[in-house]
Design an enzyme around this catalytic site. Sequence first.
Site, PDB file in Angstrom:
ATOM      1  N   PRO A 117       0.785  -1.228   0.000  1.00 20.03           N
ATOM      2  CA  PRO A 117       0.000   0.000   0.000  1.00 20.03           C
ATOM      3  C   PRO A 117       0.822   1.285   0.000  1.00 20.03           C
ATOM      4  O   PRO A 117       1.881   1.361   0.624  1.00 20.03           O
ATOM      5  CB  PRO A 117      -0.823  -0.097   1.291  1.00 20.03           C
ATOM      6  CG  PRO A 117      -0.204  -1.173   2.094  1.00 20.03           C
ATOM      7  CD  PRO A 117       0.491  -2.092   1.150  1.00 20.03           C
ATOM      8  N   ASN A 118       0.276   2.229  -0.722  1.00 18.07           N
ATOM      9  CA  ASN A 118       0.798   3.603  -0.827  1.00 18.07           C
ATOM     10  C   ASN A 118       2.034   3.719  -1.728  1.00 18.07           C
ATOM     11  O   ASN A 118       2.460   4.834  -2.027  1.00 18.07           O
ATOM     12  CB  ASN A 118       1.094   4.209   0.558  1.00 18.07           C
ATOM     13  CG  ASN A 118      -0.145   4.228   1.427  1.00 18.07           C
ATOM     14  OD1 ASN A 118      -1.164   4.782   1.025  1.00 18.07           O
ATOM     15  ND2 ASN A 118      -0.091   3.597   2.576  1.00 18.07           N
ATOM     16  N   ARG A 172       4.977  10.941  -2.569  1.00 19.82           N
ATOM     17  CA  ARG A 172       4.724  10.705  -1.147  1.00 19.82           C
ATOM     18  C   ARG A 172       6.030  10.871  -0.358  1.00 19.82           C
ATOM     19  O   ARG A 172       7.011  10.175  -0.613  1.00 19.82           O
ATOM     20  CB  ARG A 172       4.236   9.256  -1.045  1.00 19.82           C
ATOM     21  CG  ARG A 172       4.265   8.650   0.306  1.00 19.82           C
ATOM     22  CD  ARG A 172       4.215   7.136   0.180  1.00 19.82           C
ATOM     23  NE  ARG A 172       4.012   6.575   1.481  1.00 19.82           N
ATOM     24  CZ  ARG A 172       4.378   5.353   1.831  1.00 19.82           C
ATOM     25  NH1 ARG A 172       4.945   4.544   0.940  1.00 19.82           N
ATOM     26  NH2 ARG A 172       4.176   4.921   3.037  1.00 19.82           N
ATOM     27  N   TYR A 179      11.284   8.808   0.779  1.00 20.74           N
ATOM     28  CA  TYR A 179      11.213   7.763  -0.252  1.00 20.74           C
ATOM     29  C   TYR A 179      11.797   8.170  -1.602  1.00 20.74           C
ATOM     30  O   TYR A 179      11.837   7.350  -2.522  1.00 20.74           O
ATOM     31  CB  TYR A 179       9.759   7.307  -0.427  1.00 20.74           C
ATOM     32  CG  TYR A 179       9.175   6.712   0.840  1.00 20.74           C
ATOM     33  CD1 TYR A 179       9.677   5.529   1.366  1.00 20.74           C
ATOM     34  CD2 TYR A 179       8.139   7.340   1.531  1.00 20.74           C
ATOM     35  CE1 TYR A 179       9.161   4.980   2.531  1.00 20.74           C
ATOM     36  CE2 TYR A 179       7.610   6.806   2.695  1.00 20.74           C
ATOM     37  CZ  TYR A 179       8.131   5.632   3.197  1.00 20.74           C
ATOM     38  OH  TYR A 179       7.627   5.090   4.347  1.00 20.74           O
ATOM     39  N   ASN A 188       8.130  -5.592  -1.377  1.00 18.42           N
ATOM     40  CA  ASN A 188       8.096  -4.467  -0.439  1.00 18.42           C
ATOM     41  C   ASN A 188       6.666  -4.426   0.090  1.00 18.42           C
ATOM     42  O   ASN A 188       5.783  -3.862  -0.548  1.00 18.42           O
ATOM     43  CB  ASN A 188       8.457  -3.146  -1.129  1.00 18.42           C
ATOM     44  CG  ASN A 188       8.487  -1.998  -0.129  1.00 18.42           C
ATOM     45  OD1 ASN A 188       8.008  -2.142   1.004  1.00 18.42           O
ATOM     46  ND2 ASN A 188       9.031  -0.866  -0.531  1.00 18.42           N
ATOM     47  N   ALA A 214       3.477  -0.947   4.664  1.00 18.43           N
ATOM     48  CA  ALA A 214       3.005  -0.984   6.053  1.00 18.43           C
ATOM     49  C   ALA A 214       2.592  -2.385   6.506  1.00 18.43           C
ATOM     50  O   ALA A 214       2.637  -2.696   7.703  1.00 18.43           O
ATOM     51  CB  ALA A 214       1.848  -0.005   6.228  1.00 18.43           C
ATOM     52  N   GLU A 270      12.979  -9.323   0.893  1.00 17.90           N
ATOM     53  CA  GLU A 270      12.167  -8.200   1.361  1.00 17.90           C
ATOM     54  C   GLU A 270      12.946  -6.905   1.116  1.00 17.90           C
ATOM     55  O   GLU A 270      14.137  -6.830   1.427  1.00 17.90           O
ATOM     56  CB  GLU A 270      11.909  -8.399   2.861  1.00 17.90           C
ATOM     57  CG  GLU A 270      11.138  -7.286   3.536  1.00 17.90           C
ATOM     58  CD  GLU A 270      10.966  -7.558   5.044  1.00 17.90           C
ATOM     59  OE1 GLU A 270      11.437  -8.625   5.536  1.00 17.90           O
ATOM     60  OE2 GLU A 270      10.390  -6.704   5.723  1.00 17.90           O
ATOM     61  N   HIS A 300      12.897  -2.633   1.600  1.00 21.64           N
ATOM     62  CA  HIS A 300      12.336  -1.365   2.089  1.00 21.64           C
ATOM     63  C   HIS A 300      13.203  -0.243   1.543  1.00 21.64           C
ATOM     64  O   HIS A 300      14.443  -0.308   1.643  1.00 21.64           O
ATOM     65  CB  HIS A 300      12.328  -1.317   3.617  1.00 21.64           C
ATOM     66  CG  HIS A 300      11.461  -2.368   4.204  1.00 21.64           C
ATOM     67  ND1 HIS A 300      10.083  -2.257   4.214  1.00 21.64           N
ATOM     68  CD2 HIS A 300      11.759  -3.571   4.741  1.00 21.64           C
ATOM     69  CE1 HIS A 300       9.576  -3.359   4.757  1.00 21.64           C
ATOM     70  NE2 HIS A 300      10.565  -4.168   5.081  1.00 21.64           N
ATOM     71  N   ARG A 348      13.794   4.382  11.952  1.00 21.74           N
ATOM     72  CA  ARG A 348      12.538   5.129  11.985  1.00 21.74           C
ATOM     73  C   ARG A 348      11.749   4.802  13.258  1.00 21.74           C
ATOM     74  O   ARG A 348      12.319   4.310  14.232  1.00 21.74           O
ATOM     75  CB  ARG A 348      11.762   4.835  10.704  1.00 21.74           C
ATOM     76  CG  ARG A 348      12.551   5.271   9.449  1.00 21.74           C
ATOM     77  CD  ARG A 348      11.759   5.090   8.180  1.00 21.74           C
ATOM     78  NE  ARG A 348      10.552   5.925   8.187  1.00 21.74           N
ATOM     79  CZ  ARG A 348       9.579   5.787   7.283  1.00 21.74           C
ATOM     80  NH1 ARG A 348       9.657   4.867   6.339  1.00 21.74           N
ATOM     81  NH2 ARG A 348       8.510   6.581   7.341  1.00 21.74           N
TER      82      ARG A 348
HETATM   83  C1  DQA Z   1       8.477   1.010   3.427  1.00 21.41           C
HETATM   84  C2  DQA Z   1       8.624   1.243   4.938  1.00 21.41           C
HETATM   85  C3  DQA Z   1       7.300   1.006   5.647  1.00 21.41           C
HETATM   86  O1  DQA Z   1       7.435   1.219   7.042  1.00 21.41           O
HETATM   87  C4  DQA Z   1       6.255   1.956   5.120  1.00 21.41           C
HETATM   88  O2  DQA Z   1       4.998   1.675   5.709  1.00 21.41           O
HETATM   89  C5  DQA Z   1       6.160   1.966   3.637  1.00 21.41           C
HETATM   90  C6  DQA Z   1       7.370   1.832   2.835  1.00 21.41           C
HETATM   91  C7  DQA Z   1       9.786   1.364   2.672  1.00 21.41           C
HETATM   92  O3  DQA Z   1       9.869   0.999   1.501  1.00 21.41           O
HETATM   93  O4  DQA Z   1      10.672   2.019   3.222  1.00 21.41           O
HETATM   94  O5  DQA Z   1       5.090   2.180   3.087  1.00 21.41           O
HETATM   95  O6  DQA Z   1       8.222  -0.368   3.211  1.00 21.41           O
END
Ligand code: DQA
Length: 147
Positions: A11-12, A19, A24, A75, A78, A99, A101, A108
């Site tokens: 998501p997002n 964003r 990011y 990825n 959240a 995985e 990020h 963080r």
């Molecule tokens: C994320 C880190 C997560 O905590 C966050 O909710 C994201 C992006 C990252 O790519 O750094 O949406 O996965």
Amino acid sequence: MTGTVFVLNGPNLNLLGKRQPDIYGTETLADVEAACRRLAGELGLGVEFRQSNAEHEIIDWIHEARERAAGIVINPAAHSHTSVAILDALNAFEGPVIEVHISNIHRRESFRQHSFVSLRADGVIAGCGTQGYLLALRRMAELTATG
Ligand code: DQA
């Protein structure tokens, strides 16, 4: 061709580039997809690149990967920090899982510092920006190489 890698985004991440660019970066998810396709071509990998804001869709894609993918780069965004369901789906996948990020989740908020997905991941890349996806594909090429 060593196989197809599913690159799954939670998501997002559709808002990547707009964003919180301080965290990011300014590259869009389409930019990341293009870079992944370029590198995958060089590595002899196929790529299915997808993003969803819906947890169930990500789970369905992981199930699909059981039949169609040599490995998964994910990825989970959240969902990393909350989703036992995505962990369970990944535990039902037999190939390698990496995985990714974009940000360094360990630097963080404390709620981001635990990932359920890391319990299954064969490798975790965090804090390398969008380059993390490319590092993951390089590792995937090693892990899925046959012979
Ligand atoms: C994320 C880190 C997560 O905590 C966050 O909710 C994201 C992006 C990252 O790519 O750094 O949406 O996965």
